[in-house]
Enzyme design. Structure first.
Site: not given
Lengths: 385, 557
Positions: A167-168
């Protein structure tokens, strides 16, 4: 000095040094295996290669150079992977020195040499000397398969690069490396589809660099460079001639001690740190109890008899210290599941839906092989009550 | 060094040197390419050292040796071949070493150290020498060693059998980029106004749960993405203001662990997974990062050094910037007791924009500090008659970023060691009193010290290098070792280890083994590279290696 049949794996930074050292220490019969060809970035340390050799196989060029320079030594090169060769090949040598750059190859040669040990035949025990470097630091170690701590015993000493959460990468990048990984892991397959990313192709690296740069700009992140792109994508480890010289000489020093019995060899691990002054630490790395490679007993594994075989396999895949992808499982009495060839897979596929208690007894030993495992893993599957 | 091409793709030189540029950068590479190494005695160890400097692209090298190539050389030295037999060693090794890197200029002189000193003094005169660094492979009698000017860095190597030693003598050595594991300095207990303001603003509604879109509360998503630095700053402030507290920051271990729980308790646990990553990071960072910003001992040594106080027109940029940093540190309007900020922060769970905003507060402060230091530099430069802009802002910024990790190393000259001065005596005595003295390499040093005396008394002949009985040389070595110990004021009994090392030295008769020479070549080259690039930290000043037990030892002798 006695003639020593003597292979080494790898003709890279450590390999060039090892060949030179062995030849000048009186070894007359040396074998070298390396699957790589010479790249321009090797020339700052791999001193047996010249700019004109770029593109040629390392093993062949290195062997020819050392034989030309040092009279009376025969070096037999093999241009290919160490995995191309089996126990019959490795059995002909007195010991093996490894200057490998990957964990996979190290695990494989380690497991192979451990597997070759036949307690009835002393000659089957081939000492393994392993070296590695990073920048001004390095380590060398002596492994006596089955007798002392093996490579697998110390696998947990490696500190793998912490993976950045997906997700980063996908939505909240903060570092230039996040933008580069986004470009290579997410953006390349999205735009390029099935086309394979080649880390050695400058055009591909340029594409990633430009994408990463755009993304960094969008998020006001600074610091994306071409060199960093290359470093992140290829996981480049800095390497210099001097550190290779230190570690290779340390490996050869131990090889000499083992072959000539002139003095006790290292027991069994040396770390060299040159960042701040010169510091070495020599210690005995101990055998790991229940090591899946050199441990004598199968490891206990608790499972429920109610699980299906499929569920059991999925749970094994989640175990970080095993790291399997497409396992084949069997017990003494039956084939549980075969990932290949197709006929065997078809034949064993129905077992996937069966419950463990219907396939085996509690405490029965299950042997697991997998493309990601260089050895066969043995588990005593004990049903929890 | 050639710059990158406009597209950002590397130049051919950058490609070749890629794996090392990732260690010492273009800055280190430029220094390497400006160096000229002289090697006296083209032995195997000497050639291996040069090999490891030529490959990474040292500017020039010169081999100085007066011997002809013999059969025995071929057995140990990779940079000699059959064709070389009977020819000058200097010429042949320079040729074969030169093949390693076309970008390096190789030279040779068929000559000895003693003759160079007497017949070509200009080569070793600090004002006229072409050499920036000198490598000498023993045997070299002490009087010759003492003639080499102390202004030139010298690397003296003894390599015998399975043993070797390296002695470094160099003028005051300064390091900006020591490459510590981390340069991070978060100043959590010394925040500056902009940082405090950012933290206050970002945590304004930290405790308020958002009930619906648009209200003043913080959603779980926002709450879970407040950077941990900001959380720590807020909770440190809250901690100070607790009614039961005494208005100070946590400092003792007990207070720190209490503070950790204080932070932990504020985490929202009703979220998916039951915990928040940013809070976990905050808790984990307490012991590591919650501390007063302090000036390290190393930095103090530099800033309190006489060379810093006495800056003259002869001073290097290092000392000029150091003086400017010291002014910054001491000025109430500038650092007020703190060094310039390094400016980097670690990665942490955060939204991109929140992280970048925080990063900019640190970067701006670092830039601001460096600008103040630049002003100080400019006025110092004017005061010593140099152009005020002659030191670039970039150089000052790099210096400021590393201010807490600066090093100044004084290498003692050969003369201080070989005259066994009081300092030397104390180091040796202390080493013999340490708990591990029996196995320590100080015993090896005693044997090598006897070795140095022996070659000095025997006109360069190594013990054991004789047609006669070895016993005589062994007895003489033991006598010399005892004489040295008596000079130092230690027990006259030779330790078992010293006797063994003497035995090894005599047994090999001064001869090199290729493998040990190769290891020496790597270790010595690493130290030379550290000195040339002024990056990383070289050993000070004597490094001993024992290949029998694979051990090293370092002493300031």
């Amino acid at each position: 000095m006695t003639v020593a049949d003597h292979p080494k794996c790898g003709a890279g930074g450590l390999g060039c040094e090892v060949l030179k050292n062995l030849a000048l220490s009186g070894f007359t019969d040396i074998h070298v295996i390396d699957m790589d060809t010479i790249d321009v970035s090797n020339l700052n340390r791999q001193f047996l290669f010249r700019a004109a050799d770029v593109g040629k196989p390392k093993a062949t060029v290195a062997a020819e150079f050392v034989m030309r320079r040092v009279k009376g030594v025969t070096i037999t090169p093999y241009y290919g992977a160490i995995q191309d060769k089996g126990p019959d090949y490795y059995m002909q040598f007195q010991l093996v020195i490894c200057g490998l750059d990957s964990v996979e190859a190290r695990r494989w040669i380690n497991a192979t040499l451990v597997d070759m040990v036949d307690p009835e035949n002393q000659e089957s025990l081939k000492p393994l000397i392993d070296g590695g470097t990073e920048g001004f630091k390095g380590q060398s170690r002596v492994i006596l398969p089955t007798l002392s701590s093996c490579y697998e015993c110390s696998l947990d000493m490696l500190t793998p690069r912490a993976a950045v959460p997906m997700c980063t990468l996908a939505s909240i990048p903060r570092q230039p490396a996040h933008c580069i990984e986004w470009a290579s892991i997410l953006e390349w397959p999205r735009i390029m589809g099935d086309k394979k990313l080649d880390n050695d192709d400058p055009e591909h690296i340029t594409w990633l660099y430009e994408k990463a740069l755009e993304r960094a700009k969008e998020f006001n992140i600074t610091g994306v460079t071409y060199s960093m792109t290359q470093g992140v994508v290829k996981n480049i480890i800095p390497a210099i001639a001097s550190t290779n010289a230190i570690i290779a000489a340390s490996c050869c020093n131990e090889a000499l001690k083992i072959i000539t019995s002139c003095s006790p060899f290292m027991n069994n691990y040396m770390m060299y740190m040159g960042d701040e002054g010169v510091y070495t630490h020599t210690f005995e790395h101990e055998k790991k109890e229940g090591c899946p490679v050199c441990g004598t007993l199968a490891t206990d594994y608790e499972a429920s008899g109610e699980w299906t075989l499929d569920e059991f396999i999925e749970r094994l895949k989640e175990k970080p210290d095993i790291q399997i992808k497409k396992p084949t499982l069997s017990t003494e009495r039956r084939k549980l599941y075969y990932a290949g060839p197709p006929q065997l897979m078809e034949m064993t596929r129905p077992n996937l839906d069966k419950k463990l208690k219907d396939l085996m007894d509690s405490g029965e030993e299950v042997a697991i092989t997998d493309p990601g495992l260089p050895f066969s893993l043995r588990l005593n599957v004990i049903f929890s009550k | 060094m050639a710059a990158s091409t406009p597209s950002g793709a590397p130049s051919s030189k950058e490609k070749k040197y890629d794996r090392q540029l990732r260690l010492w950068g273009a800055n280190g590479q430029n220094k390497l390419e400006s160096a000229h190494i002289a090697l006296f005695n083209a032995s195997a160890a000497g050639c291996e050292i040069l090999k490891n400097l030529i490959l990474p692209g040292v500017g020039q090298f010169t081999v100085i040796d007066d011997k002809l190539v013999e059969e025995a050389d071929l057995g140990a030295n990779f940079f000699l071949d059959e064709e070389s037999l009977g020819k000058p060693r200097a010429e042949r090794t320079a040729a074969l070493l030169g093949e390693l890197n076309p970008d390096v200029k190789g030279n040779y002189l068929v000559d000895s150290l003693s003759n160079t000193l007497s017949a070509k003094p200009e080569l070793l005169n600090p004002r006229s020498t072409p050499f920036t660094h000198i490598v000498i492979i023993s045997p070299v009698p002490t009087p010759l060693l003492l003639q080499i000017p102390i202004e030139i860095p010298v690397f003296l190597v003894n390599c015998v059998g399975l043993l070797f030693t390296l002695r470094i003598s160099a003028p005051l050595h300064t390091i900006v980029e020591a490459h510590p594991e981390s340069l991070v300095d978060l100043r959590l207990l010394n925040p500056w106004p902009e940082l405090s303001a950012l933290a206050a603003e970002k945590t304004k509604n930290l405790e308020v749960q958002q009930e619906m879109d648009g209200d003043e509360g913080m959603s779980d998503h926002e709450h879970g993405h407040v950077p941990y630095l900001v959380l720590l700053l807020k909770y440190l402030d809250d901690w100070k203001r607790r009614p039961e507290g005494d208005g100070t920051h946590p400092s003792s271990y007990k207070e720190m662990t209490a503070f950790r729980s204080f932070v932990q308790d504020k985490m929202r646990t009703h979220v998916p997974g039951g915990s928040e990553e940013n809070y976990e990071e905050a808790v984990a960072a307490v012991l590591k990062h919650v501390r007063k910003a302090e000036v390290s001992e190393y930095a103090k040594t530099v800033l309190d050094h006489p060379a810093c106080a006495n800056v003259t027109s002869e001073s290097t940029n290092f000392w000029i910037i150091a003086k400017a940093v010291k002014q910054f540190l001491e000025s109430p309007e500038q650092g007020n007791g703190l060094l310039p900020l390094s400016g980097g922060i670690p990665d942490m769970k955060a939204e991109s924009s929140g992280y970048v905003a925080l990063q900019n507060v640190y970067k701006n402060k670092a830039r601001h500090d460096a600008a103040l230091v630049q002003k100080n530099v400019q006025s110092i430069l004017s005061s010593i008659g140099r152009e005020p802009s002659s030191i670039s802002l970039e150089e000052i910024e790099i210096f400021c970023r590393h201010a807490n990790f600066l090093r100044a190393i004084s290498f003692r000259p050969f003369s201080a060691e070989l005259s066994t001065d009081e300092f030397h005596k104390k180091v040796v005595k202390d080493a013999f009193e340490s708990w591990d003295a029996d196995s320590a390499l100080i015993n090896d040093y005693v044997a090598f010290r006897a070795f140095q005396e022996f070659i000095t008394q025997n006109n360069g002949r190594a013990p054991g290098d004789t047609e006669g009985p070895l016993d005589e040389d062994t007895v003489e070595m033991q006598r010399l070792a005892k004489a040295y110990l008596s000079e130092v004021g230690c027990s006259l009994e030779l330790a078992e280890r010293t006797e063994n090392i003497i035995g090894e030295l005599v047994r090999y008769g001064g001869a090199e083994l290729h493998n040990t020479a190769s290891l020496a070549g790597g270790l010595v080259a690493q130290e030379i590279i550290k000195i040339i690039t002024q990056q990383y930290v070289p050993g000070n000043n004597t490094i001993l290696f024992d290949g029998i037990s694979s051990k090293t030892g370092t002493y300031v002798l």
